[in-house]
Each structure stands twice: as C-alpha cells, then as structure tokens.
Design an enzyme around this catalytic site. Structure first.
Site, PDB file in Angstrom:
ATOM      1  N   CYS A   1      69.945  82.673  31.617  1.00 20.17           N
ATOM      2  CA  CYS A   1      68.920  83.563  31.055  1.00 20.17           C
ATOM      3  C   CYS A   1      67.677  82.702  30.905  1.00 20.17           C
ATOM      4  O   CYS A   1      67.766  81.554  30.449  1.00 20.17           O
ATOM      5  CB  CYS A   1      69.383  84.100  29.699  1.00 20.17           C
ATOM      6  SG  CYS A   1      68.091  84.929  28.753  1.00 20.17           S
ATOM      7  N   THR A   2      66.529  83.244  31.278  1.00 16.81           N
ATOM      8  CA  THR A   2      65.322  82.408  31.282  1.00 16.81           C
ATOM      9  C   THR A   2      64.842  82.043  29.872  1.00 16.81           C
ATOM     10  O   THR A   2      64.013  81.156  29.715  1.00 16.81           O
ATOM     11  CB  THR A   2      64.180  83.092  32.066  1.00 16.81           C
ATOM     12  OG1 THR A   2      63.992  84.417  31.544  1.00 16.81           O
ATOM     13  CG2 THR A   2      64.503  83.159  33.546  1.00 16.81           C
ATOM     14  N   HIS A   3      65.370  82.715  28.859  1.00 12.20           N
ATOM     15  CA  HIS A   3      65.026  82.313  27.487  1.00 12.20           C
ATOM     16  C   HIS A   3      65.710  80.981  27.125  1.00 12.20           C
ATOM     17  O   HIS A   3      65.204  80.231  26.286  1.00 12.20           O
ATOM     18  CB  HIS A   3      65.501  83.371  26.475  1.00 12.20           C
ATOM     19  CG  HIS A   3      64.593  84.558  26.338  1.00 12.20           C
ATOM     20  ND1 HIS A   3      64.485  85.525  27.304  1.00 12.20           N
ATOM     21  CD2 HIS A   3      63.754  84.927  25.327  1.00 12.20           C
ATOM     22  CE1 HIS A   3      63.617  86.449  26.903  1.00 12.20           C
ATOM     23  NE2 HIS A   3      63.159  86.104  25.702  1.00 12.20           N
TER      24      HIS A   3
ATOM     25  N   TYR B   1      66.600  92.978  26.874  1.00 16.75           N
ATOM     26  CA  TYR B   1      67.121  93.852  27.927  1.00 16.75           C
ATOM     27  C   TYR B   1      68.652  93.753  28.041  1.00 16.75           C
ATOM     28  O   TYR B   1      69.295  94.655  28.557  1.00 16.75           O
ATOM     29  CB  TYR B   1      66.546  93.444  29.292  1.00 16.75           C
ATOM     30  CG  TYR B   1      65.168  93.979  29.625  1.00 16.75           C
ATOM     31  CD1 TYR B   1      64.336  94.530  28.662  1.00 16.75           C
ATOM     32  CD2 TYR B   1      64.707  93.918  30.930  1.00 16.75           C
ATOM     33  CE1 TYR B   1      63.069  94.990  28.992  1.00 16.75           C
ATOM     34  CE2 TYR B   1      63.444  94.386  31.272  1.00 16.75           C
ATOM     35  CZ  TYR B   1      62.630  94.920  30.300  1.00 16.75           C
ATOM     36  OH  TYR B   1      61.384  95.378  30.632  1.00 16.75           O
ATOM     37  N   GLY B   2      69.175  92.608  27.608  1.00  9.44           N
ATOM     38  CA  GLY B   2      70.569  92.259  27.891  1.00  9.44           C
ATOM     39  C   GLY B   2      71.614  93.282  27.501  1.00  9.44           C
ATOM     40  O   GLY B   2      72.680  93.345  28.112  1.00  9.44           O
TER      41      GLY B   2
ATOM     42  N   ASP C   1      59.097  89.116  32.599  1.00  8.98           N
ATOM     43  CA  ASP C   1      60.336  88.965  31.820  1.00  8.98           C
ATOM     44  C   ASP C   1      60.295  89.975  30.677  1.00  8.98           C
ATOM     45  O   ASP C   1      59.238  90.514  30.344  1.00  8.98           O
ATOM     46  CB  ASP C   1      60.458  87.543  31.256  1.00  8.98           C
ATOM     47  CG  ASP C   1      61.762  87.349  30.478  1.00  8.98           C
ATOM     48  OD1 ASP C   1      62.821  87.803  30.948  1.00  8.98           O
ATOM     49  OD2 ASP C   1      61.726  86.760  29.374  1.00  8.98           O
ATOM     50  N   SER C   2      61.460  90.192  30.079  1.00 14.61           N
ATOM     51  CA  SER C   2      61.523  91.093  28.928  1.00 14.61           C
ATOM     52  C   SER C   2      60.704  90.530  27.757  1.00 14.61           C
ATOM     53  O   SER C   2      60.238  91.292  26.917  1.00 14.61           O
ATOM     54  CB  SER C   2      62.981  91.275  28.499  1.00 14.61           C
ATOM     55  OG  SER C   2      63.557  90.011  28.214  1.00 14.61           O
TER      56      SER C   2
ATOM     57  N   CYS D   1      63.616  86.942  35.095  1.00 13.93           N
ATOM     58  CA  CYS D   1      64.589  87.484  34.147  1.00 13.93           C
ATOM     59  C   CYS D   1      65.867  87.760  34.930  1.00 13.93           C
ATOM     60  O   CYS D   1      65.853  88.541  35.890  1.00 13.93           O
ATOM     61  CB  CYS D   1      64.030  88.766  33.535  1.00 13.93           C
ATOM     62  SG  CYS D   1      65.174  89.619  32.439  1.00 13.93           S
ATOM     63  N   ASN D   2      66.937  87.117  34.545  1.00 11.43           N
ATOM     64  CA  ASN D   2      68.211  87.315  35.254  1.00 11.43           C
ATOM     65  C   ASN D   2      68.729  88.740  35.083  1.00 11.43           C
ATOM     66  O   ASN D   2      69.258  89.331  36.027  1.00 11.43           O
ATOM     67  CB  ASN D   2      69.265  86.342  34.717  1.00 11.43           C
ATOM     68  CG  ASN D   2      68.951  84.902  35.055  1.00 11.43           C
ATOM     69  OD1 ASN D   2      69.425  84.376  36.047  1.00 11.43           O
ATOM     70  ND2 ASN D   2      68.132  84.261  34.236  1.00 11.43           N
TER      71      ASN D   2
HETATM   72  N1  DGL Z   1      65.071  86.311  29.982  1.00 14.86           N
HETATM   73  C1  DGL Z   1      65.981  87.417  30.205  1.00 14.86           C
HETATM   74  C2  DGL Z   1      67.041  87.002  31.216  1.00 14.86           C
HETATM   75  O1  DGL Z   1      66.833  86.037  31.964  1.00 14.86           O
HETATM   76  C3  DGL Z   1      66.412  87.892  28.858  1.00 14.86           C
HETATM   77  C4  DGL Z   1      67.110  89.155  28.855  1.00 14.86           C
HETATM   78  C5  DGL Z   1      66.992  89.962  27.587  1.00 14.86           C
HETATM   79  O2  DGL Z   1      65.906  90.405  27.270  1.00 14.86           O
HETATM   80  O3  DGL Z   1      68.048  90.192  26.970  1.00 14.86           O
HETATM   81  O4  DGL Z   1      68.068  87.609  31.339  1.00 14.86           O
END
Ligand code: DGL
Length: 332
Positions: A232-234, A88-89, A56-57, A119-120
C-alpha cells in the site's frame, strides 16, 4: 493557458493527417511537409512540458512521488488525493473503480501526459478499465512488489501487508499464482484497517496501531517470514519505523516496496514515447519564491489537489515530503 490533453490530441491528429500526405512529393505537399515539421515539434514540446498525474485515495501516493521526483527531477507533477473518500481499502470493487475513474478523468482534463495510479487498491479494480477508457494515455498501476520479495526470500515465506481490497484483487493473486506458487514460496496476507488512517493522522507513535505493528513484526519473524512487502503506498511512510523496530527486536526481516520500480517504469515510458521533460522545464529558485496557495502556476514541480481540505492536511503533506519540497494547493 493550461495545456489540456484535448489540445495535445488535436495537434497529434493534425500531424498524422499531414504526414499521410507525404507519400505524394508534389510542391504543395512539400509545403505541407514543412508545416507538419513545425506541428510535429509543437506536439512534441507540448507533450514534453505536460505534467505527470498521480492519484491516490489520500497522501500515500506521495511515497511514489518522492521516488519520481528523485528519478525525474525535471518533470512537473499534479497530484489528486481523494481525501473525501479515503480509505478505499474497505470499499467494494465498483465503488473503487468509479472513484478512480473520476480521479483519472480529472487528471486527464489537466493535460497530464502520463498518469500513475499510485494506489494498489485502486489499481486492483480500475487499471484495466482506465486503460480501455484512455487508450492513448500511458497509465501506470501498482501491484505489491511480491516478485522481488520471492526472489530475495531465503526462508521461502514472505508476507504482504496491504488493504483488504488489494489482498482480494486479481492483480496480486495473479502474481501469487504465476510467480510465488511456482517458486514454492508461501505468501501470508496481512491486513490492518487502521494503518491507512494512522498514516493520514501523522503516525503518532503512542497510538495502538504502532504497538500492533511492533507485535506483528515479532509474529512474522516467528512464522519464518524474511521478506515483508509494503503493498500500500501509504506504508513506506512508516518504513523507517519498521526498520528501527526490526533492528531493536533483532529480527531477520527485509522490507520491500514498489516506489523505485514504478519511477523506473515511468522513466522508460517517457523515453519510449519521447515525452520526457526537457531541462527548460526545470523550475528555477526564482519561480519558487513567487508561490502562493491560491493561483495555479504550471511551472511548479508539484501541484496538489484534494477532494477535501483540512488544516491538518497541509502540515501532514509538508511533514511527509520534507521541508525543501515546494508544492501548491489546487482548490476545485
Ligand atoms: N494508498 C492506497 C493503496 O496503495 C491506500 C488505500 C486506502 O485508501 O485504503 O492501496
């Protein structure tokens, strides 16, 4: 010695060559056949004991890890957090793809038997390419859990909370076109660029991001939204905050995420590919007491690698995972 995917591939290739010889039942080949059985077992054991890679990011993918660890407690996990480049978004698709492929290559080099792009946003722009680059490696990606939300919705109106990248990506938009639209379900996309940084900062409740979330829940309810997809996994890390708010404001909204479904998919793939860890892989209490933060011990249930470390990071990870979880940090 660390088991690498290259080793695994070599053993598998040898096995295939020897098995081809089985067609001819000469004594010499019979000998080769016995040899092949030994290699077969070795290949299978190597695959079974190899770790599962998670990427993930930042720390968000740990929400997926928690489901995996519950469903597959005998597996070992290596986690790659691109804390140097999070979030990353807001990045463009080429950037997300390049960073994701770098992470996958790193996990591949650690000998992972399966990789979860937890990470989506990364899945939206790199899943197809990653699968093409590593055709032998099972790679699982994430897409917001819109389908179960559509099926559960009584109002026919659901919201997806995700990053800009995920909301614009084709993985989600394909599900909207092929599933939500034919089911006459309206999908509201909602994006708040502060959510990922808020989680990475430990979700302080006095922060204005928390206040915005409270207000947004009320706005969703006013629009008739009855399902909220955490895309989003966060975000599952603030699921209990949302549920408390929903209860306090007496709203009729259900919150959905993908963690459980992903863990089930990983389990299916491991079984189908005969790669599930055996009980021998289980880390004993004695192993755990020998952990330190500098030496990599492949028996550990979770090894955590970050592209940038900070003092705050280890405290945050420990808080998100809970006290009992044992992990090891893996500096480059
Ligand atoms: N956990 C990432 C996701 O599922 C976060 C993306 C990010 O870093 O903005 O999209």
């Amino acid at each position: 010695m660390a088991i690498t995917a290259n080793h695994m591939m070599k053993v598998t290739t040898m096995r295939a060559n020897v098995l081809d010889g089985n067609t001819f039942r000469s004594p010499a080949i019979h000998k080769a056949n016995i040899h092949s059985m030994a290699i077969d077992t070795a290949a299978s054991n190597t695959a079974r004991s190899a770790p599962i890679g998670l990427f993930d990011s930042g720390v968000g993918g740990l929400s997926v890890y928690l489901h995996l660890a519950q469903q597959l407690p005998n597996e070992r996990y290596i986690y790659y957090a691109d804390t140097l480049n999070v979030p990353y978004g807001n990045r463009d698709s080429e950037d997300i793809e390049a960073l994701t492929l770098k992470a996958i290559e790193w996990l591949y080099q650690q000998g992972c038997k399966l990789i979860v792009i937890a990470c989506n946003s990364a899945s939206a722009y790199a899943l197809d390419t990653a699968r093409k680059c590593y055709p032998q490696l099972p790679i699982v990606g994430l897409v917001p859990a819109l389908k179960p939300a559509v099926l559960a919705s009584k109002s026919g109106h659901v919201a997806v909370l995700a990053t800009k990248a995920t909301l614009n990506g084709s993985l989600l938009n394909d599900v909207i076109a092929s599933f939500a639209n034919p089911n006459s379900t309206v999908v509201t996309k909602y994006f708040d660029p502060q959510l990922v940084p808020w989680v990475e900062a430990g979700m302080p409740v006095e922060d204005e991001t928390a206040q915005r979330l409270r207000q947004q829940l009320r706005a969703f309810a006013n629009e008739g939204i009855d399902q909220l997809v955490l895309g989003c996994t966060h975000y599952p890390f603030f699921k209990s905050f949302l549920l408390d708010e929903i209860a306090q404001q007496q709203l009729s909204i259900q919150v959905v995420d993908s963690g459980q479904a992903i863990a089930e998919r990983v389990k299916q793939l491991l079984v189908a590919n005969q790669m599930s860890a055996t009980l021998d892989n289980e880390t004993s209490t004695q192993d755990l007491s020998t952990i330190n933060k500098t030496n990599v011990d492949i028996k550990l249930p979770l090894t955590f690698h970050a592209t940038k470390y900070s003092d705050r990071l280890s405290a945050l990870i420990e808080r998100l995972l809970g006290k009992e979880t044992v992990l090891q940090y893996y500096p480059e």
